[in-house]
Motif scaffolding. Sequence first.
Motif, mmCIF file in Angstrom:
data_model
loop_
_atom_site.group_PDB
_atom_site.id
_atom_site.type_symbol
_atom_site.label_atom_id
_atom_site.label_comp_id
_atom_site.label_asym_id
_atom_site.label_seq_id
_atom_site.Cartn_x
_atom_site.Cartn_y
_atom_site.Cartn_z
ATOM 1 N N LEU A 347 28.631 13.330 77.301
ATOM 2 C CA LEU A 347 28.440 13.134 75.522
ATOM 3 C C LEU A 347 26.990 13.607 75.461
ATOM 4 O O LEU A 347 26.303 12.708 74.597
ATOM 5 C CB LEU A 347 28.965 11.813 75.071
ATOM 6 N N THR A 348 26.635 14.649 75.805
ATOM 7 C CA THR A 348 25.348 14.967 75.043
ATOM 8 C C THR A 348 25.390 15.977 74.128
ATOM 9 O O THR A 348 26.571 16.555 74.072
ATOM 10 C CB THR A 348 24.417 15.918 76.503
ATOM 11 N N ARG A 349 24.487 16.093 73.380
ATOM 12 C CA ARG A 349 24.427 17.177 72.305
ATOM 13 C C ARG A 349 24.864 18.604 72.670
ATOM 14 O O ARG A 349 25.644 19.177 71.987
ATOM 15 C CB ARG A 349 23.421 16.766 71.336
ATOM 16 N N ALA A 350 24.251 19.017 73.749
ATOM 17 C CA ALA A 350 24.531 20.258 74.113
ATOM 18 C C ALA A 350 25.820 20.586 74.566
ATOM 19 O O ALA A 350 26.604 21.397 74.065
ATOM 20 C CB ALA A 350 23.401 20.733 75.269
ATOM 21 N N ASN A 351 26.676 19.400 75.380
ATOM 22 C CA ASN A 351 27.949 19.695 75.627
ATOM 23 C C ASN A 351 28.858 19.755 74.344
ATOM 24 O O ASN A 351 30.079 20.422 74.498
ATOM 25 C CB ASN A 351 28.169 18.573 76.545
ATOM 26 N N ILE A 352 28.491 18.772 73.492
ATOM 27 C CA ILE A 352 29.400 18.699 72.006
ATOM 28 C C ILE A 352 29.373 20.160 71.666
ATOM 29 O O ILE A 352 30.549 20.823 71.197
ATOM 30 C CB ILE A 352 28.948 17.650 71.270
#
Length: 409
Positions: A347-352
């Motif tokens: 749940l990192t911003r990059a993975n979102i």
Amino acid sequence: MNCRNFLRTAALSSAAFAFLAFSTSANAQKKYDTGASDTEIKIGNIIPYSGPASAYGIIGKMEEAYFKMINDQGGINGRKITFVSYDDAYSPAKAVEQTRKLVESDEVLFVFGPLGTPSNTAILKYLNAKKVPQLFVATGATKFGEYKTSPWTMGWQPAYQSEGRIFAQYAMTEKPNGKIAVFYQNDDLGKDMLKGLKDGLGEKASMIVAEDSYEVSEPTIDSHIVKMKASGADIFVSISTPKFAAQAIKKVAEIGWKPMFFQSNVGSSVGAVMRPAGIDNAQGVLSLAYAKDAIDPQWKDDEGMKKYLDFLAKYAPFANPAESSAAYGYGQAQTVVQVLKQAGDDLTRANIMKQAASLKDFAPDTLLPGVKINTSATDFYPIEQLRMMRFTGEKWDVFGPPIDSKLGG
């Protein structure tokens, strides 16, 4: 230590080591940015609960209700959603203020479904500089799908330019010698769709004989409609939000003007536009659709619509099924939940953003048959299919096949 005790101790030590290694591995797989933890996913939102576009406030309420349902079902991978939604009153300055609060004070993982072209334009650079996802913006302005310049921003609904091109194609087919008057909101909503209309007309752009814009601060647009009729046009394109769309439909009828009438999708809600304008006044108005109409009997046995209506009854009894914005909020929320499911424990911003750009044939319950969400690293326009519809009786009748309006790569 005897042999038996030695073996037992060795076995226990091995088991403990294996458990520790497993636990360490499992924890290593969990990745969090601000706004996410083992128990929570914090999502931010801004929407006009007040002001000239307050009719869209139902979208935020629907999203809140949808996330409550998800939480009641156990959340997403065991994590509950905290939805923080603020009123920006359709004001760019207030949108900036509220977005900063969401990111810097509330510390949300990402901003989801912010509504309106002016508001999203105002916060785009800030969120991209902060590398905070501006995900599934509630506007069809083309700029919100430009992944090269704004890699942290993604649209959701069909692009306004696509609507304009399809209106142009239909007008040229049905009234090749027609004269077009265009009435549009003086922002990127209006300008984008006007560009699409002109692009679609191509060499026949001279069919446009009048253009007139309005400001969202105007109390009434009656004088604009009178001017449009005076142009001698027999085709009228209204690129407007609910309050002004209803006024336009009503005024066109009052002055006895009977043009071929195109209404932009964002101003086509039965509950928020057609009924306030007067059902009789709205007969024959044309628009474009990508979602089912909950009050249309043709969907009474549709599984997706059954789920939607059951949801309304249990979680959103305040919503009018005739309001297309209610279905919009449900579809948007269902899409972001799919992204979070795909994200798993990363749940990192990059993975979102990576998962938002990895949707394949996803079909929320409320989308029309044949309309599916597809994204990629080079396509930040999730919904790119539309169908023509005509207002007949007390509902919209969809006709013709899905029209692909692809803008993404």
